[in-house]
Design an enzyme around this catalytic site. Structure first.
Site, PDB file in Angstrom:
ATOM      1  N   CYS A  16      47.242  33.476  41.031  1.00 34.38           N
ATOM      2  CA  CYS A  16      48.202  34.585  40.985  1.00 34.38           C
ATOM      3  C   CYS A  16      47.703  35.832  41.718  1.00 34.38           C
ATOM      4  O   CYS A  16      48.496  36.743  41.980  1.00 34.38           O
ATOM      5  CB  CYS A  16      48.518  34.935  39.537  1.00 34.38           C
ATOM      6  SG  CYS A  16      49.235  33.553  38.617  1.00 34.38           S
ATOM      7  N   GLY A  42      32.119  40.124  35.776  1.00 32.28           N
ATOM      8  CA  GLY A  42      33.466  39.559  35.625  1.00 32.28           C
ATOM      9  C   GLY A  42      34.496  40.522  36.175  1.00 32.28           C
ATOM     10  O   GLY A  42      34.161  41.562  36.744  1.00 32.28           O
ATOM     11  N   CYS A  94      44.385  35.415  37.640  1.00 28.55           N
ATOM     12  CA  CYS A  94      43.614  34.228  38.023  1.00 28.55           C
ATOM     13  C   CYS A  94      43.655  34.073  39.545  1.00 28.55           C
ATOM     14  O   CYS A  94      44.394  34.791  40.228  1.00 28.55           O
ATOM     15  CB  CYS A  94      44.194  32.977  37.350  1.00 28.55           C
ATOM     16  SG  CYS A  94      45.779  32.488  38.030  1.00 28.55           S
ATOM     17  N   GLU A 142      29.389  49.973  34.706  1.00 30.12           N
ATOM     18  CA  GLU A 142      30.024  50.185  36.023  1.00 30.12           C
ATOM     19  C   GLU A 142      28.972  50.199  37.135  1.00 30.12           C
ATOM     20  O   GLU A 142      28.990  51.049  38.029  1.00 30.12           O
ATOM     21  CB  GLU A 142      30.814  51.507  36.030  1.00 30.12           C
ATOM     22  CG  GLU A 142      31.850  51.641  34.938  1.00 30.12           C
ATOM     23  CD  GLU A 142      33.051  50.712  35.078  1.00 30.12           C
ATOM     24  OE1 GLU A 142      33.140  49.992  36.104  1.00 30.12           O
ATOM     25  OE2 GLU A 142      33.862  50.677  34.153  1.00 30.12           O
ATOM     26  N   THR A 191      32.454  45.782  29.167  1.00 29.01           N
ATOM     27  CA  THR A 191      32.001  46.980  28.440  1.00 29.01           C
ATOM     28  C   THR A 191      31.870  46.678  26.951  1.00 29.01           C
ATOM     29  O   THR A 191      30.903  47.112  26.305  1.00 29.01           O
ATOM     30  CB  THR A 191      32.965  48.153  28.697  1.00 29.01           C
ATOM     31  OG1 THR A 191      32.985  48.401  30.111  1.00 29.01           O
ATOM     32  CG2 THR A 191      32.531  49.409  27.979  1.00 29.01           C
TER      33      THR A 191
HETATM   34  N1  LIG Z   1      44.593  40.746  30.607  1.00 32.60           N
HETATM   35  C1  LIG Z   1      43.677  40.997  29.674  1.00 32.60           C
HETATM   36  N2  LIG Z   1      42.813  40.034  29.306  1.00 32.60           N
HETATM   37  C2  LIG Z   1      41.927  40.257  28.327  1.00 32.60           C
HETATM   38  N3  LIG Z   1      41.765  41.460  27.701  1.00 32.60           N
HETATM   39  C3  LIG Z   1      42.572  42.478  28.066  1.00 32.60           C
HETATM   40  C4  LIG Z   1      43.580  42.283  29.047  1.00 32.60           C
HETATM   41  N4  LIG Z   1      44.234  43.462  29.202  1.00 32.60           N
HETATM   42  C5  LIG Z   1      43.670  44.338  28.359  1.00 32.60           C
HETATM   43  N5  LIG Z   1      42.662  43.750  27.667  1.00 32.60           N
HETATM   44  C6  LIG Z   1      41.820  44.466  26.698  1.00 32.60           C
HETATM   45  O1  LIG Z   1      40.623  44.817  27.360  1.00 32.60           O
HETATM   46  C7  LIG Z   1      39.538  44.608  26.462  1.00 32.60           C
HETATM   47  C8  LIG Z   1      38.243  44.487  27.256  1.00 32.60           C
HETATM   48  O2  LIG Z   1      37.917  45.785  27.686  1.00 32.60           O
HETATM   49  P1  LIG Z   1      36.571  46.107  28.423  1.00 32.60           P
HETATM   50  O3  LIG Z   1      35.408  45.616  27.637  1.00 32.60           O
HETATM   51  O4  LIG Z   1      36.608  47.571  28.734  1.00 32.60           O
HETATM   52  O5  LIG Z   1      36.717  45.234  29.764  1.00 32.60           O
HETATM   53  P2  LIG Z   1      35.986  45.412  31.167  1.00 32.60           P
HETATM   54  O6  LIG Z   1      34.801  46.323  30.959  1.00 32.60           O
HETATM   55  O7  LIG Z   1      35.581  44.032  31.563  1.00 32.60           O
HETATM   56  O8  LIG Z   1      37.012  45.998  32.091  1.00 32.60           O
HETATM   57  C9  LIG Z   1      39.956  43.380  25.686  1.00 32.60           C
HETATM   58  O9  LIG Z   1      39.285  43.238  24.436  1.00 32.60           O
HETATM   59  C10 LIG Z   1      41.433  43.659  25.457  1.00 32.60           C
HETATM   60  O10 LIG Z   1      41.610  44.509  24.351  1.00 32.60           O
HETATM   61  C1  LIG Z   2      38.623  45.766  41.502  1.00 30.89           C
HETATM   62  C2  LIG Z   2      38.163  47.163  41.793  1.00 30.89           C
HETATM   63  C3  LIG Z   2      37.987  48.062  40.763  1.00 30.89           C
HETATM   64  N1  LIG Z   2      37.567  49.325  41.032  1.00 30.89           N
HETATM   65  C4  LIG Z   2      37.355  50.277  39.922  1.00 30.89           C
HETATM   66  C5  LIG Z   2      38.461  50.397  38.917  1.00 30.89           C
HETATM   67  C6  LIG Z   2      37.740  50.806  37.650  1.00 30.89           C
HETATM   68  O1  LIG Z   2      37.565  52.229  37.691  1.00 30.89           O
HETATM   69  C7  LIG Z   2      36.380  50.118  37.790  1.00 30.89           C
HETATM   70  C8  LIG Z   2      36.254  48.841  36.998  1.00 30.89           C
HETATM   71  O2  LIG Z   2      36.315  49.107  35.617  1.00 30.89           O
HETATM   72  P1  LIG Z   2      36.247  47.971  34.480  1.00 30.89           P
HETATM   73  O3  LIG Z   2      35.361  48.592  33.434  1.00 30.89           O
HETATM   74  O4  LIG Z   2      35.666  46.737  35.071  1.00 30.89           O
HETATM   75  O5  LIG Z   2      37.640  47.772  33.980  1.00 30.89           O
HETATM   76  O6  LIG Z   2      36.229  49.815  39.184  1.00 30.89           O
HETATM   77  C9  LIG Z   2      37.307  49.709  42.327  1.00 30.89           C
HETATM   78  O7  LIG Z   2      36.902  50.869  42.566  1.00 30.89           O
HETATM   79  N2  LIG Z   2      37.482  48.825  43.338  1.00 30.89           N
HETATM   80  C10 LIG Z   2      37.897  47.565  43.126  1.00 30.89           C
HETATM   81  O8  LIG Z   2      38.042  46.803  44.128  1.00 30.89           O
HETATM   82 ZN   LIG Z   3      47.564  33.375  36.890  1.00 33.99          ZN
END
Ligand SMILES: Nc1ncnc2c1ncn2[C@@H]1O[C@H](COP(=O)(O)OP(=O)(O)O)[C@@H](O)[C@H]1O
Ligand SMILES: Cc1cn([C@H]2C[C@H](O)[C@@H](COP(=O)(O)O)O2)c(=O)[nH]c1=O
Ligand SMILES: [Zn+2]
Length: 200
Positions: A181, A16, A178, A90, A23
């Site tokens: 946007c 996603g 989305c 990651e 995470t």
């Molecule tokens: N725009 C957003 N949509 C949903 N959650 C968000 C958003 N911005 C911040 N969050 C926070 O990020 C958390 C998810 O974090 P994480 O599991 O580290 O996501 P990912 O690993 O997919 O980047 C959500 O539970 C929420 O607290």
């Molecule tokens: C879209 C995008 C992201 N990254 C980097 C930025 C963050 O360090 C990680 C993603 O972390 P998350 O746990 O999913 O929030 O990837 C990048 O290097 N290049 C990209 O295009």
């Molecule tokens: Zn949007």
């Protein structure tokens, strides 16, 4: 005969956009495996040092102990013979080699759970995720919330001016958007919502 930890292994992919909860979902599955008395090891790319050098940390500050590695093959150097579950966060930061590593682990009877981005900042498939999605037994696609319009978000909007595919960062460098946007080129950050609900 060689003994494997489980009868059969498999690969689970959690993919996603950024902020979609990949995470958190990885941590949830690992915690449940630990409750189930499974022997678990978690790995992350050393490159991902944004919140912590060694721990896997979600944007909501959930944490999990992990082993930082530079190349996916290093997993075999660290792998305990008792390990039944391997988590990798990651996963997009590892090269194509991670696909063969996940296959080899699953073929040894290990449950392999990987989390990572399926699209880069331009909305292009982020290798090696397409290959992992193809070979996985289980796939979960997470969605964030678009910070512009509030719809479900499957893209990561870059806010810093770089054309490099890999730019490590969190809030301030990226936001969830989305498809309507999202822009392929870096843009200004969306002004934050004031959330009285969460104020202390
Ligand atoms: N725009 C957003 N949509 C949903 N959650 C968000 C958003 N911005 C911040 N969050 C926070 O990020 C958390 C998810 O974090 P994480 O599991 O580290 O996501 P990912 O690993 O997919 O980047 C959500 O539970 C929420 O607290
Ligand atoms: C879209 C995008 C992201 N990254 C980097 C930025 C963050 O360090 C990680 C993603 O972390 P998350 O746990 O999913 O929030 O990837 C990048 O290097 N290049 C990209 O295009
Ligand atoms: Zn949007």
């Amino acid at each position: 005969m060689q003994q494997f930890p489980n009868d059969i292994g498999w690969i689970e992919v959690i993919c996603g956009s950024m902020f979609s909860g990949k995470t958190e979902e990885l941590i949830r599955r690992i915690k449940r495996a630990v409750y189930g008395k499974q022997a678990v090891q978690v790995f992350k790319p050393r490159l991902d040092n944004r919140y912590d050098e060694t721990q896997v940390v979600s944007h909501s500050q959930l944490k999990l102990t992990s082993i930082p590695i530079e190349r996916a093959e290093e997993i075999f150097h660290h792998l305990s013979p008792k390990t039944q579950v391997v988590g990798i966060d990651e996963v997009q930061f590892f090269g194509a080699e991670v696909v063969a590593v996940c296959e080899a682990l699953a073929n040894r009877g290990i449950r392999v759970i990987v989390a990572g981005l399926d699209q880069d900042y331009q909305g292009r498939p982020f290798e090696p995720m397409p290959q992992l999605l193809a070979i996985a037994e289980y796939v979960t696609k997470q969605l964030a919330i678009c910070v512009v319009c509030g719809n479900p978000a499957n893209r990561s909007q870059r806010l810093v001016d770089s054309g490099e595919r890999v730019v490590v960062g969190a809030a301030g460098a990226y936001e969830a958007r989305c498809r309507k946007c999202h822009r392929a080129e870096p843009t200004e950050a969306t002004p934050p919502q004031t959330l009285d609900l969460f104020e202390h």
